[in-house]
Design a protein around this motif. Structure first.
Motif, mmCIF file in Angstrom:
data_model
loop_
_atom_site.group_PDB
_atom_site.id
_atom_site.type_symbol
_atom_site.label_atom_id
_atom_site.label_comp_id
_atom_site.label_asym_id
_atom_site.label_seq_id
_atom_site.Cartn_x
_atom_site.Cartn_y
_atom_site.Cartn_z
ATOM 1 N N MET A 114 0.815 -1.210 0.000
ATOM 2 C CA MET A 114 0.000 0.000 0.000
ATOM 3 C C MET A 114 0.851 1.263 0.000
ATOM 4 O O MET A 114 0.347 2.371 0.043
ATOM 5 C CB MET A 114 -0.929 0.014 1.220
ATOM 6 N N MET A 115 2.169 1.051 -0.050
ATOM 7 C CA MET A 115 3.072 2.193 0.029
ATOM 8 C C MET A 115 2.888 3.142 -1.145
ATOM 9 O O MET A 115 2.635 2.707 -2.266
ATOM 10 C CB MET A 115 4.526 1.708 -0.027
ATOM 11 N N PRO A 116 3.053 4.440 -0.866
ATOM 12 C CA PRO A 116 3.018 5.405 -1.969
ATOM 13 C C PRO A 116 4.151 5.154 -2.973
ATOM 14 O O PRO A 116 3.917 5.197 -4.178
ATOM 15 C CB PRO A 116 3.171 6.760 -1.288
ATOM 16 N N SER A 117 5.356 4.887 -2.470
ATOM 17 C CA SER A 117 6.427 4.612 -3.433
ATOM 18 C C SER A 117 6.670 3.106 -3.461
ATOM 19 O O SER A 117 6.844 2.486 -2.426
ATOM 20 C CB SER A 117 7.714 5.341 -3.036
ATOM 21 N N THR A 118 6.655 2.531 -4.654
ATOM 22 C CA THR A 118 6.708 1.075 -4.744
ATOM 23 C C THR A 118 8.142 0.583 -4.759
ATOM 24 O O THR A 118 9.070 1.350 -5.028
ATOM 25 C CB THR A 118 6.040 0.603 -6.052
ATOM 26 N N PRO A 119 8.332 -0.688 -4.444
ATOM 27 C CA PRO A 119 9.675 -1.267 -4.496
ATOM 28 C C PRO A 119 10.314 -1.100 -5.872
ATOM 29 O O PRO A 119 11.531 -0.954 -5.987
ATOM 30 C CB PRO A 119 9.428 -2.746 -4.194
ATOM 31 N N VAL A 120 9.464 -1.110 -6.899
ATOM 32 C CA VAL A 120 10.012 -0.975 -8.251
ATOM 33 C C VAL A 120 10.695 0.382 -8.412
ATOM 34 O O VAL A 120 11.842 0.478 -8.879
ATOM 35 C CB VAL A 120 8.896 -1.141 -9.299
ATOM 36 N N ASP A 121 10.001 1.442 -7.976
ATOM 37 C CA ASP A 121 10.596 2.774 -8.030
ATOM 38 C C ASP A 121 11.920 2.787 -7.285
ATOM 39 O O ASP A 121 12.918 3.341 -7.726
ATOM 40 C CB ASP A 121 9.660 3.806 -7.400
ATOM 41 N N LYS A 122 11.870 2.123 -6.114
ATOM 42 C CA LYS A 122 13.045 2.051 -5.252
ATOM 43 C C LYS A 122 14.220 1.426 -6.001
ATOM 44 O O LYS A 122 15.339 1.911 -5.977
ATOM 45 C CB LYS A 122 12.658 1.158 -4.078
ATOM 46 N N TRP A 123 13.894 0.326 -6.671
ATOM 47 C CA TRP A 123 14.932 -0.433 -7.363
ATOM 48 C C TRP A 123 15.528 0.408 -8.494
ATOM 49 O O TRP A 123 16.743 0.490 -8.658
ATOM 50 C CB TRP A 123 14.339 -1.734 -7.930
ATOM 51 N N LEU A 124 14.616 1.047 -9.247
ATOM 52 C CA LEU A 124 15.080 1.871 -10.362
ATOM 53 C C LEU A 124 15.952 3.018 -9.846
ATOM 54 O O LEU A 124 17.004 3.322 -10.409
ATOM 55 C CB LEU A 124 13.892 2.410 -11.143
ATOM 56 N N ASP A 125 15.492 3.615 -8.737
ATOM 57 C CA ASP A 125 16.291 4.695 -8.142
ATOM 58 C C ASP A 125 17.673 4.205 -7.763
ATOM 59 O O ASP A 125 18.677 4.875 -7.993
ATOM 60 C CB ASP A 125 15.598 5.253 -6.898
#
Lengths: 279, 308, 264
Positions: free
Chosen positions: B28-39
């Motif tokens: 339910m997080m606003p920022s997803t793990p995918v965004d995290k990974w890409l970052d």
């Protein structure tokens, strides 16, 4: 009657218990004399000081918070007189535990719930007879079980108290209390909190023991009926003082004090007019 | 036997419920793990990239399947990799655990040991030295947070006196200080538990009866009435162990100890959800073992409830 | 007893003071006047950014009070209710409630609060709710134990046999009897919430610097302990005093057993 040895003299005993800043005078000027083989009763309403008297004699009051004045003289078998209150606490306690056996109000709960019967009973015996071997201790316990009517033998001994019936526990507790070579037996309301039948059995049981062992008895109860049945002397207490004392029959027939007569007549009302004493 | 099954069933349910909750929370997080990974790899958030990472992480599968995979891998020992650094999470946990566990276990056991003796002495002499000491310790621990004391200790020993260095060297002073603080903060409350359990035993018929039979009052308490207080102490420890993680979080943070909690804090700072998920599972498993072992101990102790 | 009235009076004044007394803007920095001592414009001086420490402390106090209020209210009402029901009903209801109690105690509430503040941002009401739920377990166990004790006493079974409603028995007969002990625990719990919240803010995940908490201030100022001890001591004293207040305000001297045993 006259040539009986005096065994215990309580003289002008005052006991005050302090708890925090408050001080409760629990016994005021209590004096009485008990001779060997006599059966004394202490009667009175709850809070009259009956149990306090017992506890004071037995050294079971909170030692650090209790002040005593007066004296409790105990006549030893070798003829010496000991003033219990002059002895330091530790030696007084161990002296008393050899001389006085005590049965408490709720002997059903008087066993350590966390130890097997064998252990607590054995520890008690070893306390009084450190020289006994484990085998002797066990044989002694089995003999005592016979005498006190505790059934089950070894199996009972390896149980915890909560696995035994109330009656069994009570008998074991009494048997353990009587392990010392005591001269005096104090019974502090041994029958309250018991049902009528167990009450009667217990009374008969204690009477049977007394006849066999010729103890001196100090019986504490608020039930005058039982006291009349058990005892030849009686002390009536109220508010920490002795109201009247004397031979049971005499007191019951012609008490001098108003309070005594009142107590007796109340008992008669409850018990019905017939005499409980049927010796 | 029935109790064993009930106990295990309870923990299985606890495990499932907590894992589902944390799994859902992370999704339910606003920022997803995918965004995290890409970052983390400085890649642009293009649709292609997102899709690639999603399939790589298995995030395009249906949620229940993702959950089952995650738990299955966890049980098999594959705890995944950190979203931020790409490290193997299990290795990282194994490296951090000794710190947190040694603080928790040694601290509490030390505290419990002292608490038993202090509680016994406090029960024996009402308003005596030990009684007052344990009361004031309890109030002290209730009014001064651990981290304030930590700041003061670091300041006093590390900065003023300069006899211990907390942020350089092998960190043994930090560990020692953290263990002692955990112990200190356990002693107060636990000793009061022991004290009141002893007081309760003292008022029981059997104690009076034993004393009347000639046992010395101290012997009765120490040798024949120790079981219920010990059982109360152990039960109190069980609940306290949960707090060890909470308490050690602050301690590890204050003393910069590289334990699990420091890792958790930095993981959350960088939104490293995979570490967070695993952390929760590890805490549940740890609590399971704490309950298991201490309950077995209680069983062995066999303290029985008795009527007043 | 009088001591308690004084304590509560002081506490109410303190809360009114926190919420009603005007204070300066906490966001206002003044880099020309950093680390000033106490003065008539800045009652507690200014911090390393030149913000008014008094205003910061008042804001932190408000937030702490909100957290304590929420946390204790939630755990007290829900915990006592569930505990009483558990002991009263027994059977499967008890098993379920016991499960809830065990469940909420497994993950320490500080960790829960840390996680939630990291994920959803740090806010005082949220911390209060999480602490409230996290501390539920102890209330349930306490209320359950106390109720079981009372249930064994005769008057309750008499009331059951008279046919009183369950609700009446629970709230009018059991609850008043266990309230005293629950309140003592409430006091301890409130103190520990103050400390937990300070610890949470000290670690400071997701905190918003513009909404200062006592713990956050401590974290920010901890480096100034030697140069400007005032900035560290003020929050420390505030945390300790509030925690102490809760401890003593609910402490019931009468519960301390006065029964003497042979050991005394």
């Amino acid at each position: 009657m006259t040539d009986k040895r005096t065994i215990l003299i309580v003289e002008n005993l005052n006991v005050t218990i302090k708890n925090g800043v408050t001080r409760f005078p629990v016994l005021k000027d209590v004096s009485f004399t008990i001779r060997e083989g006599e059966r004394w009763a202490i009667a009175g309403e709850s809070g009259a000081g009956k149990s306090m008297t017992m506890n004071a004699i037995a050294g079971l009051l909170p030692e650090g918070s209790t002040e005593y004045t007066g004296s409790i003289l105990f006549h030893e078998k070798n003829g010496e007189w000991m003033d219990l209150l002059q002895m330091p606490y530790q030696s007084r306690r161990s002296f008393i535990s050899e001389q006085i056996a005590i049965i408490f109000q709720d002997s059903i709960n008087a066993l350590n719930p966390n130890e097997r019967i064998m252990k607590q009973w054995g520890d008690t015996i070893r306390l009084h007879h450190p020289e006994m071997s484990n085998n002797d201790v066990e044989n002694h316990i089995l003999d005592q079980m016979e005498i006190f009517g505790v059934r089950g033998g070894h199996e009972t001994l390896h149980r915890f108290p909560d696995q035994l019936s109330g009656g069994m526990r009570q008998r074991i507790a009494i048997a353990m209390a009587l392990e010392s070579e005591a001269q005096i037996l104090i019974a502090d309301e041994p029958t309250t909190s018991l049902d009528a039948i167990t009450q009667r059995n217990t009374i008969e049981f204690i009477r049977g023991l007394l006849d066999r062992r010729r103890w001196t008895l100090l019986f504490i109860s608020h039930n005058l009926g039982i006291l009349q049945y058990m005892c030849d002397h009686i002390i009536i207490m109220k508010d920490g003082r002795i109201v009247e004392q004397g031979e049971t029959e005499e007191l019951f027939q012609s008490g001098k004090e108003e309070y005594t007569r009142q107590l007796v007549s109340e008992t008669r009302k409850i018990m019905g007019d017939h005499e409980v004493c049927d010796e | 036997m029935k109790n064993v099954i009930l106990f295990l069933a309870k923990w299985v349910i606890i495990f499932i419920v907590t894992s589902v909750l944390i799994f859902a929370a992370v999704r339910m997080m606003p920022s997803t793990p995918v965004d995290k990974w890409l970052d983390a790899y400085h890649l642009p958030h293009t649709e292609e990239n997102i899709e690639y990472v999603e399939s790589k992480m298995g995030l395009n599968e249906p949620l229940p399947l993702q959950y089952v995979n995650w738990i299955g891998n966890f049980i098999k020992g594959d705890w995944g990799v950190s979203l931020v650094s790409g490290e193997n999470i299990r290795e990282r946990f194994m490296a951090k655990m000794p710190y947190s566990f040694s603080i928790g276990i040694t601290g509490i056991l030390l505290g419990a040991f002292a608490a038993f003796f202090l509680g016994y002495r406090a029960a024996l002499r009402r308003n005596g030295l030990c009684d007052r000491l344990t009361t004031s310790m309890t109030i002290f621990c209730q009014s001064i947070p651990m981290f304030i004391l930590s700041i003061l200790i670091i300041n006093a020993f590390g900065v003023r006196l300069g006899i211990a260095s907390f942020f350089t060297g092998d960190g043994r002073y930090s560990l020692l200080a953290a263990i002692l603080l955990t112990a200190l903060y356990s002693v107060g409350g636990l000793s009061r538990v022991v004290r009141s359990a002893f007081r309760e035993e003292m008022s029981k018929s059997y104690v009076k009866f034993m004393v009347s039979r000639g046992f010395s009052p101290k012997t009765v308490l120490w040798k024949h009435a120790y079981k219920p207080p010990l059982a109360s102490l152990v039960s109190a420890i069980i609940t306290r162990f949960a707090g060890v993680f909470g308490g050690s979080t602050v301690l590890e943070f204050a003393f910069a100890i590289p334990g699990l909690s420091t890792m958790l804090v930095s993981a959350m700072d960088s939104r490293d959800y995979s570490i967070l998920q695993t952390y929760i599972l590890v805490v549940v498993i740890w609590m399971f073992f704490v309950h298991l072992i201490l309950n077995l101990f209680l069983r062995m102790l066999g303290a029985r409830r008795s009527k007043a | 007893m009088r001591r308690k009235y004084i304590l509560w009076g002081l506490f109410i004044l303190f809360v009114l003071f926190l919420f009603l007394v005007p204070h300066q803007n906490i966001k206002l920095t003044d880099l020309l006047n950093t680390c000033q001592g106490c003065s008539s414009t800045h009652w507690l001086g200014t911090d390393n950014l030149g913000r008014d420490l008094f205003a910061l402390m008042v804001t932190g106090g408000q937030r702490t009070i909100i957290v304590v209020f929420l946390a204790t209210t939630i755990s007290f009402t829900m915990g006592s209710l569930l505990g009483m029901i558990s002991a009263y009903e027994g059977g499967i209801v008890k098993t379920i409630i016991q499960f809830i109690a065990d469940f909420v105690t497994v993950i320490p509430s500080l960790i829960m609060a840390l996680i939630f503040s990291a994920l959803f941002g740090f806010s005082a009401p949220m911390a209060g709710i999480i602490f409230g739920i996290g501390n539920l377990g102890q209330y349930i166990n306490l209320a359950d134990g106390l109720t079981s004790e009372i249930k064994e006493k005769e008057f309750i079974s008499a009331e059951v046999s008279i046919g009183l409603k369950r609700r009446t028995i629970l709230f009018l007969h059991i609850f008043p009897n266990i309230l005293k002990q629950l309140l003592v625990y409430l006091g301890n719990n409130a103190s520990s919430v103050v400390l937990q919240y300070a610890g949470l803010a000290f670690i400071g995940l997701g905190t918003d610097v513009t909404n200062p908490d006592w713990g956050t201030l401590l974290y920010q100022y901890r480096g100034y302990i030697l140069t400007y001890p005032r900035m560290v001591i003020v929050p420390i004293i505030a945390v300790c005093l509030l925690a102490l207040f809760f401890h003593f305000a609910f402490d019931d001297g009468r519960i301390k057993e006065t029964e003497l045993t042979i050991y005394d």
